[in-house]
Design a protein around this motif. Structure first.
Motif, PDB file in Angstrom:
ATOM      1  N   LEU A 165     -25.390 -75.588   0.990  1.00  0.00           N
ATOM      2  CA  LEU A 165     -26.485 -75.225   0.095  1.00  0.00           C
ATOM      3  C   LEU A 165     -27.455 -74.261   0.777  1.00  0.00           C
ATOM      4  N   ASP A 166     -27.791 -74.521   2.033  1.00  0.00           N
ATOM      5  CA  ASP A 166     -28.695 -73.630   2.768  1.00  0.00           C
ATOM      6  C   ASP A 166     -28.137 -72.211   2.826  1.00  0.00           C
ATOM      7  N   LEU A 167     -26.871 -72.090   3.183  1.00  0.00           N
ATOM      8  CA  LEU A 167     -26.262 -70.767   3.292  1.00  0.00           C
ATOM      9  C   LEU A 167     -26.199 -70.089   1.934  1.00  0.00           C
ATOM     10  N   GLY A 168     -25.771 -70.830   0.915  1.00  0.00           N
ATOM     11  CA  GLY A 168     -25.658 -70.232  -0.410  1.00  0.00           C
ATOM     12  C   GLY A 168     -26.981 -69.723  -0.943  1.00  0.00           C
ATOM     13  N   ALA A 170     -29.700 -68.945   0.938  1.00  0.00           N
ATOM     14  CA  ALA A 170     -30.205 -67.870   1.790  1.00  0.00           C
ATOM     15  C   ALA A 170     -29.485 -66.556   1.509  1.00  0.00           C
ATOM     16  N   ALA A 171     -28.198 -66.630   1.201  1.00  0.00           N
ATOM     17  CA  ALA A 171     -27.415 -65.430   0.908  1.00  0.00           C
ATOM     18  C   ALA A 171     -27.394 -65.093  -0.573  1.00  0.00           C
ATOM     19  N   ASP A 172     -28.082 -65.910  -1.389  1.00  0.00           N
ATOM     20  CA  ASP A 172     -28.175 -65.689  -2.837  1.00  0.00           C
ATOM     21  C   ASP A 172     -26.788 -65.596  -3.469  1.00  0.00           C
ATOM     22  N   CYS A 173     -25.933 -66.583  -3.132  1.00  0.00           N
ATOM     23  CA  CYS A 173     -24.558 -66.494  -3.619  1.00  0.00           C
ATOM     24  C   CYS A 173     -24.012 -67.843  -4.079  1.00  0.00           C
ATOM     25  N   ILE A 174     -24.886 -68.764  -4.480  1.00  0.00           N
ATOM     26  CA  ILE A 174     -24.420 -70.082  -4.896  1.00  0.00           C
ATOM     27  C   ILE A 174     -24.874 -70.370  -6.324  1.00  0.00           C
ATOM     28  N   ARG A 175     -23.993 -71.015  -7.094  1.00  0.00           N
ATOM     29  CA  ARG A 175     -24.311 -71.386  -8.478  1.00  0.00           C
ATOM     30  C   ARG A 175     -23.973 -72.850  -8.715  1.00  0.00           C
ATOM     31  N   TYR A 176     -24.889 -73.516  -9.382  1.00  0.00           N
ATOM     32  CA  TYR A 176     -24.688 -74.892  -9.826  1.00  0.00           C
ATOM     33  C   TYR A 176     -24.247 -74.868 -11.277  1.00  0.00           C
ATOM     34  N   LEU A 177     -23.194 -75.624 -11.601  1.00  0.00           N
ATOM     35  CA  LEU A 177     -22.656 -75.675 -12.960  1.00  0.00           C
ATOM     36  C   LEU A 177     -22.895 -77.065 -13.535  1.00  0.00           C
ATOM     37  N   PRO A 178     -23.993 -77.254 -14.257  1.00  0.00           N
ATOM     38  CA  PRO A 178     -24.342 -78.596 -14.738  1.00  0.00           C
ATOM     39  C   PRO A 178     -23.384 -79.135 -15.786  1.00  0.00           C
ATOM     40  N   ASP A 179     -22.591 -78.249 -16.399  1.00  0.00           N
ATOM     41  CA  ASP A 179     -21.650 -78.691 -17.429  1.00  0.00           C
ATOM     42  C   ASP A 179     -20.313 -79.131 -16.859  1.00  0.00           C
TER      43      ASP A 179
END
Length: 238
Positions: A165-168, A170-179
């Motif tokens: 999560l920290d890396l994602g 910081a690099a603005d490259c992580i997405r959470y998919l609540p569905d």
């Protein structure tokens, strides 16, 4: 060839094999994904794992056992398998042997979002931590290839999801998919009984050791890892 490989490190829980395979059957995961159980040859229940594999042999589903000669910590085993398999898969995921996908089409959702990101990480709702923590995730193989590992912090077991999560972020490259629900059937969530494996990896010594390693990585490794991933994403100022 599948587009997504999900690696499931497991030890002394052969009952997790048919349960997880059934969940993949129910959610239509096999069309674009493959599953690898990473187990140890010195596991006292290894023969039961092998029997489960033999029982499903030839059923058309792409899954297998990856056996290491002796026990190694979960993250070290995951990193070893991931860095070996990236030559064949554009996306690699992690799940515990207590994660059960519940959402039909979850593989396609992961792959679609990662194609949109180009380079990145996605994770779904585990039914307990939600957006707070990616207790399971998938990432593009170029991240693994660049870092030469799948888990950013060199921990043994705990805080691996924190570092992802920290890396994602910081690099603005992580997405959470609540569905997308990938349910974590964990004792802390009240969805399983504890066992020796849970007690060992959640013990005081393990927390202390992994916390020190994680905090050291945040101080001295996160910046460099972030810059490397940002360069993959075309940030020339990284």
């Amino acid at each position: 060839m599948a587009d997504l490989l999900v690696i499931v490190p497991s030890r002394n829980r052969p009952q997790s094999v048919p349960r997880l395979l059934d969940a993949w059957d129910a959610t239509g995961a096999w069309e674009h994904a493959a599953l690898l159980f990473a187990v140890d040859c010195d596991d006292p229940t290894i023969d039961i794992y092998r029997r489960h594999a033999a029982d499903r042999e030839g059923d058309g589903k792409l899954w297998w056992l990856g056996e290491s000669p002796t026990w190694r910590p979960m993250v070290h085993k995951l990193d070893l398998v991931a860095t070996t398999e990236i030559r064949d898969y554009p996306v690699v995921g992690f799940a515990g042997d207590d994660h059960l996908p519940r959402t039909p089409g979850w593989v396609d959702r992961y792959l679609h979002e990662l194609a949109d990101l180009g380079t990145g990480i996605v994770y779904g709702d585990d039914g307990y931590q939600g957006e707070r923590l990616p207790t399971q995730w998938a990432m593009t193989a170029d991240i693994i290839r660049t870092l030469d590992r799948m888990v950013p912090a060199p921990v043994e077991h705990l805080y691996c999801d924190n570092s992802v999560l920290d890396l994602g972020r910081a690099a603005d490259c992580i997405r959470y998919l609540p569905d997308v629900l990938i349910e974590h059937m964990h004792p802390v969530a009240g969805k399983a009984d504890s066992d020796d494996q849970y007690r060992r990896v959640n013990g005081r010594d393990q927390y202390a050791r992994d916390r020190r390693t994680y905090q050291r990585w945040r101080r001295s490794g996160l910046h460099a890892d972030t810059a490397a991933v940002r360069r993959l994403r075309g940030d020339t100022h990284a």
